[in-house]
Scaffold this motif. Sequence first.
Motif, PDB file in Angstrom:
ATOM      1  N   LEU A  59       5.946   9.031  -7.840  1.00  0.00           N
ATOM      2  CA  LEU A  59       5.645   9.509  -6.502  1.00  0.00           C
ATOM      3  C   LEU A  59       6.237   8.412  -5.239  1.00  0.00           C
ATOM      4  CD1 LEU A  59       4.193  11.742  -4.895  1.00  0.00           C
ATOM      5  CD2 LEU A  59       2.080  10.175  -4.736  1.00  0.00           C
ATOM      6  N   PRO A  60       7.119   9.043  -4.627  1.00  0.00           N
ATOM      7  CA  PRO A  60       7.636   8.152  -3.596  1.00  0.00           C
ATOM      8  C   PRO A  60       6.650   7.644  -2.564  1.00  0.00           C
ATOM      9  CG  PRO A  60       9.220   9.954  -3.963  1.00  0.00           C
ATOM     10  CD  PRO A  60       7.979  10.314  -4.740  1.00  0.00           C
ATOM     11  N   LEU A  61       5.698   8.474  -2.011  1.00  0.00           N
ATOM     12  CA  LEU A  61       4.775   8.061  -1.409  1.00  0.00           C
ATOM     13  C   LEU A  61       3.940   6.761  -1.913  1.00  0.00           C
ATOM     14  CD1 LEU A  61       2.747   8.062   1.149  1.00  0.00           C
ATOM     15  CD2 LEU A  61       1.307   9.702  -0.382  1.00  0.00           C
ATOM     16  N   ALA A  62       3.774   6.662  -3.226  1.00  0.00           N
ATOM     17  CA  ALA A  62       2.944   5.519  -3.940  1.00  0.00           C
ATOM     18  C   ALA A  62       3.722   4.114  -3.981  1.00  0.00           C
ATOM     19  CB  ALA A  62       2.638   5.949  -5.166  1.00  0.00           C
ATOM     20  N   ALA A  78      -7.631   8.203  14.587  1.00  0.00           N
ATOM     21  CA  ALA A  78      -7.676   9.746  14.576  1.00  0.00           C
ATOM     22  C   ALA A  78      -7.041  10.230  13.674  1.00  0.00           C
ATOM     23  CB  ALA A  78      -7.422  10.378  15.820  1.00  0.00           C
ATOM     24  N   ALA A  79      -5.823   9.920  13.166  1.00  0.00           N
ATOM     25  CA  ALA A  79      -4.772  10.134  12.099  1.00  0.00           C
ATOM     26  C   ALA A  79      -5.334   9.666  10.804  1.00  0.00           C
ATOM     27  CB  ALA A  79      -3.461   9.525  12.351  1.00  0.00           C
ATOM     28  N   ILE A  80      -6.252   8.701  10.631  1.00  0.00           N
ATOM     29  CA  ILE A  80      -6.584   8.311   9.392  1.00  0.00           C
ATOM     30  C   ILE A  80      -7.919   9.058   9.135  1.00  0.00           C
ATOM     31  CG2 ILE A  80      -7.832   6.258   8.227  1.00  0.00           C
ATOM     32  CD1 ILE A  80      -6.123   4.442   9.697  1.00  0.00           C
ATOM     33  N   VAL A 110      -5.380  -1.529  -4.399  1.00  0.00           N
ATOM     34  CA  VAL A 110      -5.550  -0.099  -3.984  1.00  0.00           C
ATOM     35  C   VAL A 110      -4.102   0.591  -4.208  1.00  0.00           C
ATOM     36  CG1 VAL A 110      -6.439   1.665  -2.637  1.00  0.00           C
ATOM     37  CG2 VAL A 110      -7.844  -0.381  -2.887  1.00  0.00           C
ATOM     38  N   ALA A 111      -3.214   0.007  -3.345  1.00  0.00           N
ATOM     39  CA  ALA A 111      -1.804   0.557  -3.186  1.00  0.00           C
ATOM     40  C   ALA A 111      -1.163   0.561  -4.676  1.00  0.00           C
ATOM     41  CB  ALA A 111      -1.033  -0.025  -2.172  1.00  0.00           C
ATOM     42  N   TRP A 113      -1.506   4.230   5.505  1.00  0.00           N
ATOM     43  CA  TRP A 113      -0.841   4.418   4.017  1.00  0.00           C
ATOM     44  C   TRP A 113      -1.959   4.515   2.972  1.00  0.00           C
ATOM     45  CZ3 TRP A 113       4.015   5.001   2.940  1.00  0.00           C
ATOM     46  CH2 TRP A 113       4.825   4.575   3.830  1.00  0.00           C
ATOM     47  N   LEU A 114      -2.921   3.700   3.062  1.00  0.00           N
ATOM     48  CA  LEU A 114      -4.052   4.244   2.180  1.00  0.00           C
ATOM     49  C   LEU A 114      -4.704   5.540   2.453  1.00  0.00           C
ATOM     50  CD1 LEU A 114      -5.633   0.523   1.879  1.00  0.00           C
ATOM     51  CD2 LEU A 114      -3.566   1.727   0.557  1.00  0.00           C
ATOM     52  N   GLY A 115      -4.873   5.762   3.498  1.00  0.00           N
ATOM     53  CA  GLY A 115      -5.383   7.203   3.704  1.00  0.00           C
ATOM     54  C   GLY A 115      -4.549   8.325   3.300  1.00  0.00           C
TER      55      GLY A 115
END
Length: 316
Positions: free
Chosen positions: A204-207, A281-283, A193-194, A38-40
Amino acid sequence: MTSLLLLAWATAVAVTVPRAVTARSWSRAVPRVAIGLWLGALVSATGAVLGAGLLAAVPPAALAAGLDGIIGACARALTRLGAPDETLAVLALAATAALATRLTIGAVATVRAARRWRRQHLAALSPVASPGPTDGCTLVEHATPMVYCLPGRPGHVVVTRGALDTLTPQQLDAVLRHERAHLRGRHHLLVAVAAAFHRALPGLPLARAAEDEVRRLVEHLADDRAGARHGRHTVAAAIVRLAGNTPGHALGAGAPSVDRVRRLLAPAPPRSTARHLLGAAAIILLLAFPVATTGTAAGMAVHKATCSQPAAPAGN
């Protein structure tokens, strides 16, 4: 083209990550990895947009001149506001500056609001507070059962008289370990942070999803730490008895969540090294792609601008 690629990446991250992570069984099994994703994703999406704006606003020759050249290019774009050949640069510069400003203001406002609330809350507790049942705890004479922590230097674990009357000794030990896991893990910083991104980018829906999910996932982290020593069923029973009783900016075992209780009552998932490696790896990809893409494009632009300059005449 690189700016368009970065904007496409930001869009893909903002759309894909919430669908891939929200309320997935694997994210509940590895909450630390899910928090990193999420933070990445937040850093990756905003970094890509900032990189796209920088590349669109600053010409290659200015990049080749370093920081002075970048500042000079921005100043020239602003002084020639309205000129057809500077329209794209001005728009990109304005959008980049606006985003960077909103992120900065959001971070500062989030930290200040949390500190102010904690100061006011501690001041309100002081007239009715006394040493708690264990070291590092504050007992408050209040009938509502609550156990929560207030991060800071030092951190505080607050226990009400109602909690002492409601919880068994085993359940009390479990929730105290839960709160200490929050303090030792600095979970409030992850939430901050979030929250800062959400404050800066409320549309922003992601946030919005990231803040909600990070708040939920840090509770899973603390639940796991408490459950490892005192048993998952003990932690679940304590959550039920404290449900819904966590104030404001605090982190606490009573944070309401049926999902937490169901997760604790289910068998603990086996540790999966492959899942952790894939998540790591994804981060790394999320964080590296905007930086690598922006850096490569800037380097190529600098190289092209340098090579295109006429060679200095040979001396006599």
